[in-house]
Design an enzyme around this catalytic site. Structure first.
Site, PDB file in Angstrom:
ATOM      1  N   CYS A   1     -25.307 -24.732  -4.557  1.00 38.90           N
ATOM      2  CA  CYS A   1     -27.420 -24.136  -4.648  1.00 38.90           C
ATOM      3  C   CYS A   1     -27.943 -24.854  -4.400  1.00 38.90           C
ATOM      4  O   CYS A   1     -29.410 -24.309  -4.028  1.00 38.90           O
ATOM      5  CB  CYS A   1     -27.698 -24.165  -6.022  1.00 38.90           C
ATOM      6  SG  CYS A   1     -26.224 -23.916  -6.771  1.00 38.90           S
TER       7      CYS A   1
ATOM      8  N   SER B   1     -19.657 -17.960 -17.190  1.00 36.29           N
ATOM      9  CA  SER B   1     -19.565 -17.078 -15.661  1.00 36.29           C
ATOM     10  C   SER B   1     -18.766 -16.813 -15.716  1.00 36.29           C
ATOM     11  O   SER B   1     -18.278 -17.687 -15.189  1.00 36.29           O
ATOM     12  CB  SER B   1     -20.497 -17.382 -14.655  1.00 36.29           C
ATOM     13  OG  SER B   1     -20.804 -17.113 -13.221  1.00 36.29           O
TER      14      SER B   1
HETATM   15  C1  LIG Z   1     -22.068 -22.298 -11.117  1.00 38.04           C
HETATM   16  C2  LIG Z   1     -22.823 -22.121 -12.005  1.00 38.04           C
HETATM   17  C3  LIG Z   1     -24.199 -21.776 -13.230  1.00 38.04           C
HETATM   18  C4  LIG Z   1     -24.308 -20.279 -12.647  1.00 38.04           C
HETATM   19  O1  LIG Z   1     -23.767 -19.559 -12.084  1.00 38.04           O
HETATM   20  P1  LIG Z   1     -24.212 -18.251 -11.976  1.00 38.04           P
HETATM   21  O2  LIG Z   1     -22.652 -16.751 -12.481  1.00 38.04           O
HETATM   22  O3  LIG Z   1     -23.611 -17.878 -10.822  1.00 38.04           O
HETATM   23  O4  LIG Z   1     -25.131 -17.306 -11.972  1.00 38.04           O
HETATM   24  C5  LIG Z   1     -24.222 -22.109 -14.016  1.00 38.04           C
HETATM   25  N1  LIG Z   1     -24.200 -23.783 -14.050  1.00 38.04           N
HETATM   26  C6  LIG Z   1     -23.257 -24.475 -13.976  1.00 38.04           C
HETATM   27  C7  LIG Z   1     -23.443 -25.193 -14.419  1.00 38.04           C
HETATM   28  C8  LIG Z   1     -22.950 -23.419 -12.699  1.00 38.04           C
HETATM   29  O5  LIG Z   1     -21.695 -23.686 -11.933  1.00 38.04           O
END
Ligand SMILES: *Cc1c(COP(=O)(O)O)cnc(C)c1O
Length: 387
Positions: A325, A199
């Site tokens: 989250c 991401s």
């Molecule tokens: C932030 C995160 C995600 C989600 O990524 P987004 O781009 O915000 O949807 C998934 N897995 C981990 C380990 C993360 O830290």
């Protein structure tokens, strides 16, 4: 008031170089990459360059890189895509209790569609062992999904060894490497992975752009159907500025990784040492060595993390509860529960994550303010050491 940002695991600021790379693709080179005209072709060229930048960063071929809307979509695409494609072969998937909700809740959703999921339980440092994975694999197992590094406690998994077990057993292996990008070396061959999620906003790229690496020959059912973008695996006009920014960001993250990490690790170790020295009844959660260079996760007996986060915010320090989250809800973190933390310690936990803009001064200030606030909160509740 000067603000101190220690929540890089939640999101990192876009670098000026990244923003500059993106800007031409809003107003000047706005064409649809599927267009046959010059402005479309230029946009296409930029998307393909970003694809090569990611391929280079993870040791893959450009055609094995797919662009998505972020880490959550990449995780969904990997897990749902494989489950759907291989459901005739088997209906069993393996993951762990400490995964990001993008993996955990996707698995929970699949359970409603007749899939069977094994949620492996980590040890007290957050580690899943390759032997646990080996023992859980059965004849109907189609996918193993274990994260490269944990977003709450920073524990780094033995991904290479887990991948080797999966390979030996002929089972596909997905890893959520969202927290690892920029922090750990990523090589899809060395790691024995078939699918890997990234991401961009976690490594100074724009929000809303992600990548899924899909090993050549891995069949995947698309989540989003429509046009033939991304080899018909992810329909929709490409987010060209986002993709261009993500490509630039991964290039910089890879080039600066060792230099950044050396500095960040020193700051982290200083913060850990000072906080544990200055706060009685405090502990560091996660593995002491096998952890991300930027991650501190502390538990303080006798306080509520919400109160601590609010007080830190008032003092200008941005930190986070177990995970961004789940904050806003009073639920104790699923990760801290999974590593067996008692409820009191899990309620009093916070995460401080360091980044490339963090200074020594900011760490010293935090290491001064944080113990004062903890002391104050404990006094307000009449908390006494050891009851
Ligand atoms: C932030 C995160 C995600 C989600 O990524 P987004 O781009 O915000 O949807 C998934 N897995 C981990 C380990 C993360 O830290």
């Amino acid at each position: 008031m000067r603000r101190i940002y220690l929540d890089y695991a939640a999101s990192a600021p876009v670098l000026p170089e990244v923003l500059n790379a993106m800007l031409p693709f809003f107003v000047e080179t706005y064409g649809n990459p599927s267009g046959v005209h010059a402005t479309g072709r230029e946009a296409r060229k930029a998307v393909e360059q970003a694809r090569r930048q990611f391929a280079e960063a993870v040791g893959a071929e450009a055609r094995e890189i797919l662009f998505t809307s972020g880490g959550s979509e990449s995780d969904n695409m990997a897990i749902r895509g494989v489950a759907c494609t291989l459901k005739e072969k088997g209906n069993h998937l393996i993951t762990s209790l400490t995964e990001h909700p993008a993996v955990l809740n996707t698995c929970r959703a699949l359970e409603k569609h007749g899939f069977r999921i094994t949620y492996l339980s980590p040890d007290t440092s957050g580690l899943i062992s390759p032997d646990q994975v080996r023992e859980a694999i059965g004849p109907d197992t189609v996918l193993v999904s274990i994260m490269t590094a944990n977003n709450e406690i920073g524990t780094v998994s033995p991904v290479t060894e887990i991948g080797a077990v999966c390979r030996e057993k002929g089972v596909l292996f997905h890893t959520d490497a969202v927290q690892a990008a920029g922090a750990l070396p990523l090589d899809v061959h060395a790691m024995n992975v078939d699918l890997l999620s990234l991401s961009a906003h976690k490594f100074h790229g724009p929000k809303g752009t992600g990548v899924l690496y899909v090993r050549q020959g891995t069949r995947l059912e698309p989540l989003i159907t429509g046009g033939s973008q991304e080899r018909s695996l992810r329909a929709g006009t490409e987010n060209v500025p986002g993709i261009v920014g993500a490509g630039k960001a991964i290039e910089i993250a890879t080039a600066c990784r060792e230099e950044n990490n050396k500095r960040i690790r020193e700051l982290r170790d200083l913060l850990i040492r000072l906080v544990l020295e200055r706060v009685p009844e405090a502990q560091l959660n996660g593995h002491p060595e096998k952890r991300l260079p930027n991650n501190c996760n502390f538990s303080f007996a006798g306080i509520e993390s919400e109160a601590l986060l609010l007080r830190l915010d008032l003092a200008g320090i941005a930190a986070s509860g177990g995970s961004a989250c789940t904050s806003g809800s009073m639920e104790p973190s699923h990760v801290l529960q999974a590593i067996g933390l008692e409820e009191e310690m899990s309620r009093g936990s916070i995460r401080l994550t360091i980044g490339r803009e963090t200074t020594l001064e900011e760490i010293k200030t935090t290491a001064q303010i944080l113990p004062e606030i903890v002391k104050d909160l404990r006094e307000m509740r009449g908390w006494k050491k050891n009851g």
